[in-house]
Each structure stands twice: as C-alpha cells, then as structure tokens.
Design a protein around this motif. Structure first.
Motif, short mmCIF file in Angstrom:
data_model
loop_
_atom_site.label_atom_id
_atom_site.label_comp_id
_atom_site.label_asym_id
_atom_site.label_seq_id
_atom_site.Cartn_x
_atom_site.Cartn_y
_atom_site.Cartn_z
N ALA A 179 81.23 81.59 27.75
CA ALA A 179 81.37 81.84 26.32
C ALA A 179 81.46 83.34 26.07
O ALA A 179 81.02 84.16 26.88
CB ALA A 179 80.18 81.25 25.57
N HIS A 235 78.23 85.41 26.50
CA HIS A 235 77.42 85.17 27.70
C HIS A 235 76.83 86.47 28.22
O HIS A 235 77.49 87.53 28.20
CB HIS A 235 78.28 84.50 28.79
CG HIS A 235 77.47 83.90 29.89
ND1 HIS A 235 76.95 84.62 30.93
CD2 HIS A 235 77.09 82.61 30.12
CE1 HIS A 235 76.30 83.83 31.76
NE2 HIS A 235 76.37 82.59 31.29
N LYS A 295 84.59 71.85 28.41
CA LYS A 295 85.05 73.03 27.68
C LYS A 295 84.16 73.31 26.47
O LYS A 295 83.78 74.47 26.22
CB LYS A 295 86.50 72.82 27.24
CG LYS A 295 87.11 74.05 26.57
CD LYS A 295 88.36 73.70 25.79
CE LYS A 295 89.45 73.07 26.63
NZ LYS A 295 90.69 72.86 25.86
N GLN A 296 83.83 72.27 25.72
CA GLN A 296 82.98 72.46 24.54
C GLN A 296 81.60 72.99 24.93
O GLN A 296 81.03 73.85 24.24
CB GLN A 296 82.84 71.13 23.78
CG GLN A 296 84.13 70.68 23.09
CD GLN A 296 84.60 71.65 22.03
OE1 GLN A 296 83.78 72.18 21.26
NE2 GLN A 296 85.90 71.89 21.98
N MET A 334 81.87 76.72 25.70
CA MET A 334 82.07 77.51 24.48
C MET A 334 80.77 77.67 23.69
O MET A 334 80.59 78.66 22.97
CB MET A 334 83.14 76.84 23.61
CG MET A 334 84.54 76.93 24.20
SD MET A 334 85.74 75.85 23.36
CE MET A 334 85.71 76.53 21.70
N HIS A 335 79.85 76.72 23.87
CA HIS A 335 78.56 76.80 23.16
C HIS A 335 77.47 77.41 24.02
O HIS A 335 76.28 77.27 23.73
CB HIS A 335 78.15 75.41 22.67
CG HIS A 335 78.97 74.92 21.51
ND1 HIS A 335 80.17 74.27 21.67
CD2 HIS A 335 78.78 75.04 20.17
CE1 HIS A 335 80.68 73.98 20.49
NE2 HIS A 335 79.86 74.44 19.56
N GLY A 336 77.85 78.08 25.11
CA GLY A 336 76.88 78.84 25.89
C GLY A 336 76.10 78.06 26.91
O GLY A 336 75.00 78.48 27.31
N GLU A 351 92.17 78.97 24.23
CA GLU A 351 90.81 79.51 24.12
C GLU A 351 90.73 80.92 24.70
O GLU A 351 90.01 81.78 24.17
CB GLU A 351 89.81 78.58 24.80
CG GLU A 351 89.54 77.28 24.06
CD GLU A 351 90.64 76.24 24.25
OE1 GLU A 351 90.59 75.21 23.57
OE2 GLU A 351 91.53 76.46 25.11
N THR A 395 87.53 82.73 22.54
CA THR A 395 86.35 81.86 22.50
C THR A 395 85.83 81.56 23.91
O THR A 395 84.68 81.18 24.09
CB THR A 395 86.67 80.54 21.77
OG1 THR A 395 87.84 79.96 22.35
CG2 THR A 395 86.90 80.79 20.30
N LEU A 396 86.69 81.72 24.90
CA LEU A 396 86.30 81.68 26.30
C LEU A 396 86.78 82.95 26.97
O LEU A 396 87.85 83.48 26.63
CB LEU A 396 86.90 80.46 27.02
CG LEU A 396 86.33 79.08 26.68
CD1 LEU A 396 87.11 78.01 27.43
CD2 LEU A 396 84.85 79.01 27.02
#
Length: 295
Positions: A170, A173, A228-229, A232-234, A248, A253-254
């Motif tokens: 993410a 990160h 992937k989700q 993206m949410h760490g 992404e 976002t990535l």
C-alpha cells in the motif's frame, strides 16, 4: 477376456461390496455373485475374500484390478474423444482457467471469439492451477489455462504468454519510508498469498526460499482481486500479476517495491490431454488466441 465379467469384477473391486456393485450395475445381488464365481472359475484364481462386511481383493484380484483400471480409463478417454467430436458439431468449448487467466486474459478473448462464432456454447470454470490441471486430466475441461508449473501426468502444456509477479504494498506502507529497501527488509514481514494449490503461491515460495527470505505471518486468499484489496488496505506484502494492477500502479494506490530480484516472471500456459485430439472448436479458439497475441 470377457469384458462383461471384467466390468462386474471392476465394480466390486471399486465399491468393495456385492450390494453396492449390484446397485451400480442395476442387476440383482445373486446374479452378480454368480457372475463373479463364473469369472473366477474361468480364470482359475480366487479374486475376492468373502467377508461378513464386504469383499476384499486377493493378490490376484489386486493385479487384475490394475489392468482393469487402465482398460476402463482408455474406454472413458475414447468416449470423451467421441463426445468432443459431437460437441464440436454443436459448438461447445469447455475451459478451466486459473485465476489470472480466467479474470484478466480470457474473458475479452472469449467474447471476441463468441461474436465471431455465435453458435458456440462456452463454459469456463475458474480455480487454481491444481484444480484446473486435475480437471483437464479428469476430462471435465477440454482445455485448461494455468499460471504455474504442471504437476499432473498425461497432460501437455504450451506457453502462450508471460506475466510478471510484482511485489507490491500500500502507498503508506512502512517500507516505503526507508531510503533504500533491501531483500533483508522483507524478512518476517506479513505476507498476503494465494491458497495452497495455486501456481502463483508455488512460484513465490520458491523465489523466497531461493533468496533466503523468512516468511512472516501469511494471510491466504482464494482469488487475486481479494488479495489486491487486502494489500491496498495495508495488510502486508503481496506478489500480484502485473496484468492485474496496471491501473493501481498508475494511480499510486499500490506501489511496487524496488527489488528486481524479487520479481517473478511466470509462463501462462494452455494444457490439454496428451493423447486426445483437439476438437475443431477448441482448435479454432486456440488459433484465435494466438492471433490476438501475435504469436
């Protein structure tokens, strides 16, 4: 050798029971018992030990069962070959595809093929490499598309494309706060992975071992989009197909970790049964796929 007797013997051998075999073959138990006794008399050997609860093969029965299993496998393969020819006239394309192929590679090309061949009936199952390989071997799919090593016998694989597995995190990160990220920084980091049986998981594990990286806690996901989700949410570090994350990466976002030695290039391959001729429909789709890729 009488194939009728051999089929009866094989049913008893595989079910372990006179009653179950009789039900499977739609004949009476006494009739089936007589057939087995007649078969044993003709061969001059005892094939089963009769027990209060079921039938147990003797050594002679076990040897015969090995041959019977091969013979009926050939029979099923011949039947499947005839069905493929019949399906080709009806226009049926049965495909099994691993996650990357089934989500990012094939849908657009299947839609194009369908527009050019409107009478073709198309079915596609999406699973992992192990499931798809076994499905082709079991004749559930005419063609399989996998993204990892092939471990099932009796199949052949043809590479049609390559794809990179990119280590990503993410945008916020902790590793991205370092001036320079090294391989050692990956040690014991939380990882996000596909499930066991996935070709992607196998390739990544081999790469980590080759680089001496110790895996941290692993969270497993059954498909790439869920993975992937979570990234993206760490949730941790994941290796995702480049084909699945172009947007992404562009949007930020990535973020790809700057570690080229941890990138994995993998083949995307089509698999089929080694001794089964392709139906005209399957052959036409493969040619359309090659044309779309310029290969």
């Amino acid at each position: 050798m009488n194939l009728h007797h051999l089929a009866i013997f094989n049913a008893v051998a595989e079910t372990g029971s006179i009653s179950a075999a009789a039900q499977q073959l739609h004949i009476s138990q006494p009739a089936l018992s007589r057939e087995i006794k007649e078969f044993e008399d003709r061969l001059g050997v005892v094939l089963f030990e009769r027990r209060p609860r079921g039938m147990r093969m003797t050594h002679a029965g076990e040897v015969l069962h090995e041959y019977a299993a091969r013979l009926f496998d050939i029979s099923r393969t011949a039947q499947a070959a005839m069905q493929e020819i019949a399906d080709a006239r009806k226009g049926h394309l049965s495909i099994g595809a691993s996650n990357t192929n089934g989500t990012y590679v094939l849908p657009r090309r299947l839609a194009t093929f369908r527009r050019a061949n409107p009478d073709v009936r198309i079915t596609m199952f999406v699973g992992n490499t192990e499931q798809i390989s076994q499905g082709v071997a079991d004749m559930r799919f005419t063609l399989g598309f996998i993204e990892g090593p092939l471990h099932v016998g009796g199949l052949v694989a043809e590479q049609f494309q390559t794809d990179d597995l990119v280590p990503v995190v993410a945008a916020d990160h902790e590793l991205l706060r370092k001036k320079r990220v090294t391989t050692a920084d990956i040690d014991n980091q939380p990882l996000l992975m596909r499930e066991h049986g996935s070709g992607t998981r196998e390739l990544i594990t081999e790469m980590l071992d080759a680089n001496g990286i110790r895996q941290g806690s692993v969270m497993e996901f059954g498909n790439t989009e869920a993975l992937k989700q979570a990234v993206m949410h760490g949730g941790g570090i994941a290796w995702l197909p480049r084909i699945s994350i172009a947007r992404e990466l562009d949007e930020g976002t990535l973020v790809a970790l700057p570690l080229n030695n941890l990138m994995v290039q993998r083949p995307l391959s089509v698999i089929r049964r080694a001794n089964a001729p392709l139906s005209p429909t399957s052959d036409a789709f493969l040619q359309a796929l090659r044309d779309s890729l310029g290969t």
